[in-house]
Scaffold this motif. Sequence first.
Motif, short mmCIF file in Angstrom:
data_model
loop_
_atom_site.label_atom_id
_atom_site.label_comp_id
_atom_site.label_asym_id
_atom_site.label_seq_id
_atom_site.Cartn_x
_atom_site.Cartn_y
_atom_site.Cartn_z
N LEU B 45 0.76 -1.31 -0.12
CA LEU B 45 0.00 -0.13 0.00
C LEU B 45 0.82 1.03 0.04
CD1 LEU B 45 -2.79 1.32 0.26
CD2 LEU B 45 -2.53 1.17 2.70
N ALA B 46 2.13 1.13 0.86
CA ALA B 46 2.76 2.44 1.02
C ALA B 46 3.56 2.70 -0.58
CB ALA B 46 3.93 2.16 1.96
N ALA B 47 3.75 1.53 -1.01
CA ALA B 47 4.54 1.70 -2.49
C ALA B 47 3.56 2.49 -3.53
CB ALA B 47 4.87 0.33 -3.33
N TYR B 48 2.19 1.74 -3.52
CA TYR B 48 1.32 2.45 -4.21
C TYR B 48 1.06 4.04 -3.84
CZ TYR B 48 -0.19 -1.66 -6.83
OH TYR B 48 -0.32 -2.66 -7.83
N LEU B 101 -7.83 -8.30 5.53
CA LEU B 101 -7.12 -6.69 4.82
C LEU B 101 -6.20 -7.02 3.88
CD1 LEU B 101 -6.50 -5.20 8.25
CD2 LEU B 101 -7.95 -4.30 6.41
N MET B 102 -5.50 -8.03 4.01
CA MET B 102 -4.40 -8.47 2.88
C MET B 102 -5.13 -8.61 1.64
SD MET B 102 -1.57 -11.21 3.06
CE MET B 102 -2.78 -12.82 2.57
N GLN B 107 -6.63 -6.81 -3.90
CA GLN B 107 -7.80 -6.51 -4.89
C GLN B 107 -7.84 -4.92 -5.26
OE1 GLN B 107 -9.34 -8.93 -6.58
NE2 GLN B 107 -8.06 -10.33 -5.51
N LEU B 108 -7.78 -4.21 -4.20
CA LEU B 108 -7.96 -2.80 -4.38
C LEU B 108 -6.50 -2.28 -5.49
CD1 LEU B 108 -9.37 -0.24 -3.39
CD2 LEU B 108 -7.45 -0.03 -1.85
N VAL B 211 6.25 -1.64 -8.64
CA VAL B 211 5.33 -1.67 -7.88
C VAL B 211 4.25 -2.58 -8.29
CG1 VAL B 211 3.44 -0.17 -6.96
CG2 VAL B 211 5.90 0.85 -7.18
N SER B 212 3.95 -3.48 -7.50
CA SER B 212 2.87 -4.54 -8.24
C SER B 212 2.27 -4.98 -7.04
CB SER B 212 3.41 -5.71 -8.99
OG SER B 212 4.30 -6.54 -7.89
N SER B 213 0.92 -5.59 -7.49
CA SER B 213 -0.02 -6.02 -6.25
C SER B 213 0.49 -7.24 -5.52
CB SER B 213 -1.33 -6.21 -7.01
OG SER B 213 -1.30 -7.38 -8.19
#
Lengths: 238, 285
Positions: B45-48, B101-102, B107-108, B211-213
């Motif tokens: 999330l921080a990377a995004y 949460l993960m 997915q987000l 950056v990847s999911s």
Amino acid sequence: MSNILEVRGLKVMYGKSIAIHDINISVPEGGIVTLIGSNGAGKSTTLNACLGTVPATEGKILFAGEDITHASTAERVRRGLVLAPEGRHLFPYLSVQKNLLLGATQRSDKEGIQRDMEFCFELFPILKDRLKQKAGTMSGGQQQMLAIARGIMANPKLLCLDEPSLGLAPAVIDDIGNKIREINQSKGTSILLVEQNVHLAFGAASYCYTLQVGEMVAEGSVEEIRNNDVVKKAYFGG
Amino acid sequence: MGVIPNIMVNALVLASMYILASLGFAFIFNMLGSVNLAHGAFYMLAAYITYYLCAKAGLNNWVAMLLAAIVLAAIGIVMERFVFRPFQTEFDRVVMVSVALMTMLQQLAVQVSGSQTISIPAYGNGVLDLGFMTLTNEKLITFLVGLILLIITLYIVYRTKLGMQMEAISQDRLGAALQGIQVNKVAMLVCGMGFALAAVAGAMMGAYQQVSSNMGDNINVRILMLVMLAGAGSMNGILITGFLMALLDSVCPIIWDSYTASAIACSAVVVLLLIRPKGFFGHEM
């Protein structure tokens, strides 16, 4: 003489079951008071409620004249209400020295901390020898000494001791009893001693409360309690 | 020429990031007994966040990283208050909440960014010639950021009152509370700190790699392994196993393709754990 601790009509519930109710205790300033009773009588619960680690359902706890019923544990410790808990709860992987310093974690008076540490070493010289040793590697008796010393490091007005005799050899128990009186006499610290070992309790204290299944069944001077039929029956099973 | 120095440099860079990402997980695990399986997802999330603050809002990547760290620190504090604290004695619930949460965060990430590969602008450009080898500034900067934050964290853990209180809470929570340590306050601070460190690692790795999911999954595996290998309660152990893990991840891809390399690195850890089930540096009397 004013009381350092006053417990009035204390009731504690664990879920729906009543652990203790209508408990009244007074500890005079500078006194040694003991609370005796068999397993499950509610002795530890009473102490835990005094420290705020379990919530009081009803009743009031006054410390040095002020209501602390809803104060946090940290606040109670800062005011000078300190507990050396049953089972000691030392920090086993930390050195004796760090355990002692953690007892003083809320204090910032360096000189006072140093003075109290010296006092602990006078009281329990073995701790000075074992300063760098990990607490968990010491014998049961030494760990109990450390637990009491850690309590002293918080500079308590009232030091509560929960079953300091637990699991210790008789000779060590006698020694602990002497040390409790010594703390009381040389520092003027009031003591609330919770015990199953009546020998230790009666030897150290001057006033005694007796709990039985969550209720106070008798109180009085140690001499009175020693000869009290209810206590004999309740506690000694005879 | 220079294969071994290169491997060492790559291992050091990766190690600094692995360790940074792991510290928060280890603190939460040791102090609160909670296994935060979403730690990697928060790193992602921080990377995004950093990426979008750079790419869409046009912020400088350092500023973006700092903002991401602040956001993640806040999330850490919220997690402590509403997940780790209420479920303190319930291991399974923390696992369930963190897995949920993960999954949601992953997915987000897919929904928002699609599956294209993106990366944060590099924190450094150019090359440093050391004579015997060349070193990209990006590697140097990534390593230095990791190193500096690591030194600060170690200083806090070993040299401050907060650190000693953290240690006390890990070893005996009730004992700590009875000394007047404000357990919840310390836990909150530490969660904020741990999440922020993971955020920095995510923001750096999002530039160093991409950056990847699924970057969260990759780091999660590393975090779990190096914390388990280090052994419960060991801070120094994390430093060593972090480097070991990074070394495996630097060497294996030279010999095998990346999937095989990853499988072999993981197998090596399993073997090590079979030899030392308690980890290498866990509490010993």
